[in-house]
Design a protein around this motif. Structure first.
Motif, PDB file in Angstrom:
ATOM      1  N   THR A 171       7.287 -11.838   0.620  1.00 36.04           N
ATOM      2  CA  THR A 171       6.397 -11.988   1.776  1.00 36.04           C
ATOM      3  C   THR A 171       5.020 -12.401   1.276  1.00 36.04           C
ATOM      4  OG1 THR A 171       5.594  -9.693   1.807  1.00 36.04           O
ATOM      5  CG2 THR A 171       7.647 -10.150   2.979  1.00 36.04           C
ATOM      6  N   ALA A 172       4.198 -12.939   2.186  1.00 35.64           N
ATOM      7  CA  ALA A 172       2.922 -13.545   1.784  1.00 35.64           C
ATOM      8  C   ALA A 172       1.723 -12.627   2.012  1.00 35.64           C
ATOM      9  CB  ALA A 172       2.727 -14.859   2.527  1.00 35.64           C
ATOM     10  N   HIS A 173       1.927 -11.314   1.967  1.00 35.87           N
ATOM     11  CA  HIS A 173       0.786 -10.401   2.100  1.00 35.87           C
ATOM     12  C   HIS A 173      -0.204 -10.634   0.958  1.00 35.87           C
ATOM     13  CE1 HIS A 173       3.898  -8.237   4.453  1.00 35.87           C
ATOM     14  NE2 HIS A 173       2.854  -7.887   5.195  1.00 35.87           N
ATOM     15  N   HIS A 174      -1.497 -10.626   1.301  1.00 38.49           N
ATOM     16  CA  HIS A 174      -2.535 -10.891   0.301  1.00 38.49           C
ATOM     17  C   HIS A 174      -3.567  -9.759   0.291  1.00 38.49           C
ATOM     18  CE1 HIS A 174      -4.766 -12.131   3.834  1.00 38.49           C
ATOM     19  NE2 HIS A 174      -3.837 -13.038   4.104  1.00 38.49           N
ATOM     20  N   ALA A 175      -4.635  -9.959  -0.471  1.00 41.31           N
ATOM     21  CA  ALA A 175      -5.620  -8.894  -0.684  1.00 41.31           C
ATOM     22  C   ALA A 175      -6.269  -8.442   0.625  1.00 41.31           C
ATOM     23  CB  ALA A 175      -6.692  -9.364  -1.668  1.00 41.31           C
ATOM     24  N   ASN A 176      -6.552  -9.379   1.514  1.00 37.13           N
ATOM     25  CA  ASN A 176      -7.175  -9.004   2.796  1.00 37.13           C
ATOM     26  C   ASN A 176      -6.232  -8.180   3.661  1.00 37.13           C
ATOM     27  OD1 ASN A 176      -8.529 -11.689   1.883  1.00 37.13           O
ATOM     28  ND2 ASN A 176      -9.986 -10.761   3.335  1.00 37.13           N
ATOM     29  N   ASP A 177      -4.936  -8.470   3.597  1.00 37.25           N
ATOM     30  CA  ASP A 177      -3.959  -7.656   4.328  1.00 37.25           C
ATOM     31  C   ASP A 177      -3.991  -6.214   3.833  1.00 37.25           C
ATOM     32  OD1 ASP A 177      -2.836  -9.667   5.997  1.00 37.25           O
ATOM     33  OD2 ASP A 177      -1.690 -10.427   4.303  1.00 37.25           O
ATOM     34  N   SER A 178      -4.091  -6.064   2.510  1.00 38.69           N
ATOM     35  CA  SER A 178      -4.144  -4.732   1.930  1.00 38.69           C
ATOM     36  C   SER A 178      -5.402  -3.993   2.355  1.00 38.69           C
ATOM     37  CB  SER A 178      -4.083  -4.830   0.404  1.00 38.69           C
ATOM     38  OG  SER A 178      -3.852  -3.559  -0.175  1.00 38.69           O
ATOM     39  N   LEU A 179      -6.519  -4.726   2.410  1.00 37.50           N
ATOM     40  CA  LEU A 179      -7.787  -4.136   2.863  1.00 37.50           C
ATOM     41  C   LEU A 179      -7.680  -3.674   4.312  1.00 37.50           C
ATOM     42  CD1 LEU A 179     -10.843  -3.553   2.590  1.00 37.50           C
ATOM     43  CD2 LEU A 179     -11.247  -5.959   3.187  1.00 37.50           C
ATOM     44  N   GLU A 180      -7.124  -4.522   5.174  1.00 37.60           N
ATOM     45  CA  GLU A 180      -6.983  -4.164   6.587  1.00 37.60           C
ATOM     46  C   GLU A 180      -6.052  -2.983   6.772  1.00 37.60           C
ATOM     47  OE1 GLU A 180      -7.531  -8.908   7.543  1.00 37.60           O
ATOM     48  OE2 GLU A 180      -5.626  -7.914   8.012  1.00 37.60           O
ATOM     49  N   THR A 181      -4.981  -2.921   5.988  1.00 40.41           N
ATOM     50  CA  THR A 181      -4.050  -1.787   6.056  1.00 40.41           C
ATOM     51  C   THR A 181      -4.743  -0.498   5.651  1.00 40.41           C
ATOM     52  OG1 THR A 181      -2.154  -3.223   5.611  1.00 40.41           O
ATOM     53  CG2 THR A 181      -1.868  -0.871   5.176  1.00 40.41           C
ATOM     54  N   PHE A 182      -5.611  -0.583   4.648  1.00 42.79           N
ATOM     55  CA  PHE A 182      -6.394   0.575   4.210  1.00 42.79           C
ATOM     56  C   PHE A 182      -7.200   1.145   5.380  1.00 42.79           C
ATOM     57  CE2 PHE A 182     -10.566   2.116   2.955  1.00 42.79           C
ATOM     58  CZ  PHE A 182     -10.283   3.070   1.991  1.00 42.79           C
ATOM     59  N   PHE A 183      -7.891   0.287   6.106  1.00 35.37           N
ATOM     60  CA  PHE A 183      -8.728   0.761   7.212  1.00 35.37           C
ATOM     61  C   PHE A 183      -7.885   1.268   8.387  1.00 35.37           C
ATOM     62  CE2 PHE A 183     -12.181  -1.797   5.220  1.00 35.37           C
ATOM     63  CZ  PHE A 183     -13.098  -0.764   5.096  1.00 35.37           C
ATOM     64  N   ILE A 184      -6.752   0.616   8.642  1.00 32.56           N
ATOM     65  CA  ILE A 184      -5.864   1.086   9.713  1.00 32.56           C
ATOM     66  C   ILE A 184      -5.396   2.510   9.412  1.00 32.56           C
ATOM     67  CG2 ILE A 184      -3.579   0.786  10.746  1.00 32.56           C
ATOM     68  CD1 ILE A 184      -4.020  -2.232  10.511  1.00 32.56           C
ATOM     69  N   ASN A 185      -4.961   2.751   8.187  1.00 32.41           N
ATOM     70  CA  ASN A 185      -4.494   4.080   7.796  1.00 32.41           C
ATOM     71  C   ASN A 185      -5.628   5.090   7.795  1.00 32.41           C
ATOM     72  OD1 ASN A 185      -1.894   3.133   7.471  1.00 32.41           O
ATOM     73  ND2 ASN A 185      -2.130   2.741   5.283  1.00 32.41           N
ATOM     74  N   LEU A 186      -6.811   4.659   7.349  1.00 28.97           N
ATOM     75  CA  LEU A 186      -7.979   5.544   7.324  1.00 28.97           C
ATOM     76  C   LEU A 186      -8.345   5.978   8.744  1.00 28.97           C
ATOM     77  CD1 LEU A 186     -10.271   6.810   5.594  1.00 28.97           C
ATOM     78  CD2 LEU A 186     -11.590   4.722   6.043  1.00 28.97           C
ATOM     79  N   ILE A 187      -8.316   5.047   9.678  1.00 26.42           N
ATOM     80  CA  ILE A 187      -8.668   5.340  11.068  1.00 26.42           C
ATOM     81  C   ILE A 187      -7.652   6.289  11.702  1.00 26.42           C
ATOM     82  CG2 ILE A 187      -8.844   4.305  13.379  1.00 26.42           C
ATOM     83  CD1 ILE A 187     -10.010   1.788  11.919  1.00 26.42           C
ATOM     84  N   ARG A 188      -6.378   6.085  11.392  1.00 27.14           N
ATOM     85  CA  ARG A 188      -5.322   6.891  12.012  1.00 27.14           C
ATOM     86  C   ARG A 188      -5.116   8.233  11.298  1.00 27.14           C
ATOM     87  NH1 ARG A 188      -0.975   1.929  12.901  1.00 27.14           N
ATOM     88  NH2 ARG A 188      -1.984   1.020  14.752  1.00 27.14           N
ATOM     89  N   GLY A 189      -5.625   8.332  10.074  1.00 30.18           N
ATOM     90  CA  GLY A 189      -5.430   9.537   9.278  1.00 30.18           C
ATOM     91  C   GLY A 189      -4.251   9.368   8.339  1.00 30.18           C
ATOM     92  N   THR A 190      -4.448   9.682   7.069  1.00 34.28           N
ATOM     93  CA  THR A 190      -3.396   9.451   6.081  1.00 34.28           C
ATOM     94  C   THR A 190      -3.658  10.263   4.833  1.00 34.28           C
ATOM     95  OG1 THR A 190      -2.214   7.719   4.859  1.00 34.28           O
ATOM     96  CG2 THR A 190      -4.601   7.494   5.017  1.00 34.28           C
ATOM     97  N   GLY A 191      -2.690  10.253   3.925  1.00 33.82           N
ATOM     98  CA  GLY A 191      -2.860  10.851   2.609  1.00 33.82           C
ATOM     99  C   GLY A 191      -3.233   9.785   1.596  1.00 33.82           C
ATOM    100  N   LEU A 192      -3.207  10.156   0.334  1.00 32.03           N
ATOM    101  CA  LEU A 192      -3.613   9.226  -0.722  1.00 32.03           C
ATOM    102  C   LEU A 192      -2.767   7.967  -0.717  1.00 32.03           C
ATOM    103  CD1 LEU A 192      -5.358   8.648  -3.206  1.00 32.03           C
ATOM    104  CD2 LEU A 192      -3.696   9.909  -4.581  1.00 32.03           C
ATOM    105  N   GLU A 193      -1.456   8.100  -0.444  1.00 32.88           N
ATOM    106  CA  GLU A 193      -0.588   6.929  -0.489  1.00 32.88           C
ATOM    107  C   GLU A 193      -0.968   5.902   0.581  1.00 32.88           C
ATOM    108  OE1 GLU A 193       1.238   9.802   2.378  1.00 32.88           O
ATOM    109  OE2 GLU A 193       0.346   9.929   0.387  1.00 32.88           O
ATOM    110  N   GLY A 194      -1.520   6.378   1.705  1.00 33.46           N
ATOM    111  CA  GLY A 194      -1.936   5.459   2.759  1.00 33.46           C
ATOM    112  C   GLY A 194      -3.199   4.702   2.423  1.00 33.46           C
ATOM    113  N   LEU A 195      -3.972   5.216   1.461  1.00 30.39           N
ATOM    114  CA  LEU A 195      -5.212   4.557   1.050  1.00 30.39           C
ATOM    115  C   LEU A 195      -5.011   3.664  -0.171  1.00 30.39           C
ATOM    116  CD1 LEU A 195      -7.692   7.558   1.417  1.00 30.39           C
ATOM    117  CD2 LEU A 195      -7.194   5.752   3.083  1.00 30.39           C
ATOM    118  N   SER A 196      -3.823   3.712  -0.747  1.00 28.56           N
ATOM    119  CA  SER A 196      -3.552   2.950  -1.970  1.00 28.56           C
ATOM    120  C   SER A 196      -3.156   1.516  -1.696  1.00 28.56           C
ATOM    121  CB  SER A 196      -2.444   3.638  -2.781  1.00 28.56           C
ATOM    122  OG  SER A 196      -2.848   4.955  -3.130  1.00 28.56           O
TER     123      SER A 196
END
Length: 436
Positions: free
Chosen positions: A121-146
């Protein structure tokens, strides 16, 4: 970028060079560039495109574009059309989640059917950054911030170290055309809101924000690996395999620092959400339980017992007269006529067949069941019998009974009922043996 991509494949994903690959292509710039780079890197790949039928003519135009791309690159192409809206409605989920499920389920079907080694799949660095914030907003553990994993379960993401800006620049420099999804501009979706409103502010504060984030994310991944190494040392001291699942040693958990965090790491994959209730089980009364959609955690005396939730109804199985063998889901019963008692193991009993009422039945125990234990006077509630034996809840729930009419003949592998025991005057003796 071509040289950087080849180096990325050589250093991080060398196995792709000799693999049969399924490459997911939407028609957007990210996946189209990935397809071109894979062609340049001489990887063996086939394209796969999902038409979710969500944007009318746009969706069909995307499909036509990908078909033309496959022809241009001279590679094979799979296309699948989905009724995404109906699937979302039938499964009570968002359109985005429905599309994700449909996409990955189809990819996995293709992988198995056509024996692809990996799915790209073509996920890139910005996708990872956006996923970080989505998980941070919804609440997560360390794995969700990685961030997004570079590879997991046959899914490989070779563009994770490249930014959206680099990918766009490469496409423009090489005059590569792509399709633009009109919904990407809408900020009604959380990911797009983060992309168009939050990230630009952060980049204004720190123009190197994405690079800084990638370094931070690398540190988070290292910490996650450190925790996994620590847990691998604790695991055999805390968790034991049982007949019905797993047991967690409460006394040991209470001795180690950060027991709540350890419990979370050990149990996070079993679907629990009420974590405070899970943590409080360590000091709860025996019998207290916490449920996830698939499992339950039971406080026993000295252990937390983890078992799957049995969603099947209890059934009653019948054994006809004159059967030598009866193979049932819980095990096999064998019947043989003998002259004397010659085996005192717990998995067999000796009875007078004339006292039996056929067909015999096999069922799980129920509250209120009473029997007359062999070797004891009077009758006894099965619940009291189990309590005296200090059986755990899963052991009680998985106790099977062999019955004659309404009477219990045998609490299987535990105790026979004396009403069916043989006497010195009995002419016939039947030996019943149970085996798993």
């Amino acid at each position: 970028m071509e040289k950087a991509f080849k180096n990325e494949i050589k250093s991080q994903f060398p196995y792709l060079s000799n693999s049969k690959i399924l490459l997911a292509v939407s028609g957007g710039v990210d996946s189209v560039v990935l397809a071109h780079l894979c062609k340049i890197a001489k990887l063996d790949f086939t394209l796969a495109h999902c038409n979710f039928n969500l944007r009318d003519e746009e969706s069909d135009a995307d499909e036509d574009f990908v078909a033309a791309l496959a022809k241009k690159l001279n590679v094979e192409l799979f296309i699948e059309n989905f009724d995404t809206e109906q699937y979302a409605k039938d499964n009570s989920m968002s359109i985005q989640m429905a599309a994700r499920d449909l996409r990955y389920e189809w990819f996995e079907e293709l992988r198995l059917k056509h024996q692809f080694d990996f799915i790209l799949t073509a996920h890139h660095a910005n996708d990872s950054l956006e996923t970080f914030f989505i998980n941070l907003i919804r609440g997560t553990g360390l794995e969700g911030l990685s961030g997004i994993n570079a590879d997991s379960n046959y899914i490989v993401r070779p563009l994770l170290n490249f930014s959206r800006k680099e990918i766009l620049a490469y496409a423009e420099e090489n005059k590569i055309s792509w399709r633009e999804d009109s919904t990407n501009a809408s900020t009604k979706y959380l990911r797009n809101k983060i992309r168009h409103e939050l990230v630009p502010v952060l980049e204004e504060i720190n123009p190197q924000f994405l690079e800084t984030f990638l370094k931070t994310q690398s540190h988070l991944k290292e910490n996650e690996e450190l925790i996994e190494d620590y847990l691998s040392l604790l695991y055999p001291k805390i968790i034991g395999k049982t007949e019905y699942g797993y047991s967690l040693d409460i006394n040991y958990l209470k001795k180690v620092p950060n027991s709540s965090a350890i419990l979370y790491q050990l149990l996070k994959s079993f679907g629990f959400t009420e974590w405070n209730d899970v943590y409080h089980l360590l000091d709860a009364q025996p019998g207290k339980m916490v449920f996830s959609t698939s499992h339950r955690l039971i406080k026993d005396r000295d252990y937390l017992l983890l078992t799957e939730i049995d969603k099947t109804e209890d059934k009653v199985y019948k054994i006809a007269k004159n059967e030598d063998f009866a193979m049932l889901p819980m095990g096999t019963f064998s019947f043989s006529e003998v002259k004397e008692i010659n085996d005192k193991r717990s998995n067999c009993i000796y009875i007078n067949p004339e006292k039996l009422e056929f067909p015999l039945t096999v069922r799980k125990w129920q509250q209120g069941d009473i029997f007359y234990p062999f070797g004891m006077k009077g009758k006894k509630k099965l619940s009291d019998f189990f309590k005296d034996k200090k059986l755990s809840l899963p052991e009680k729930e998985n106790s099977w009974l062999l019955c004659s009419g309404e009477k219990i003949v045998w609490v299987i592998n535990q105790r026979a009922d004396r009403r069916f025991s043989i006497t010195s005057s009995d002419q016939k003796i039947i030996k019943i043996t149970f085996s798993l």
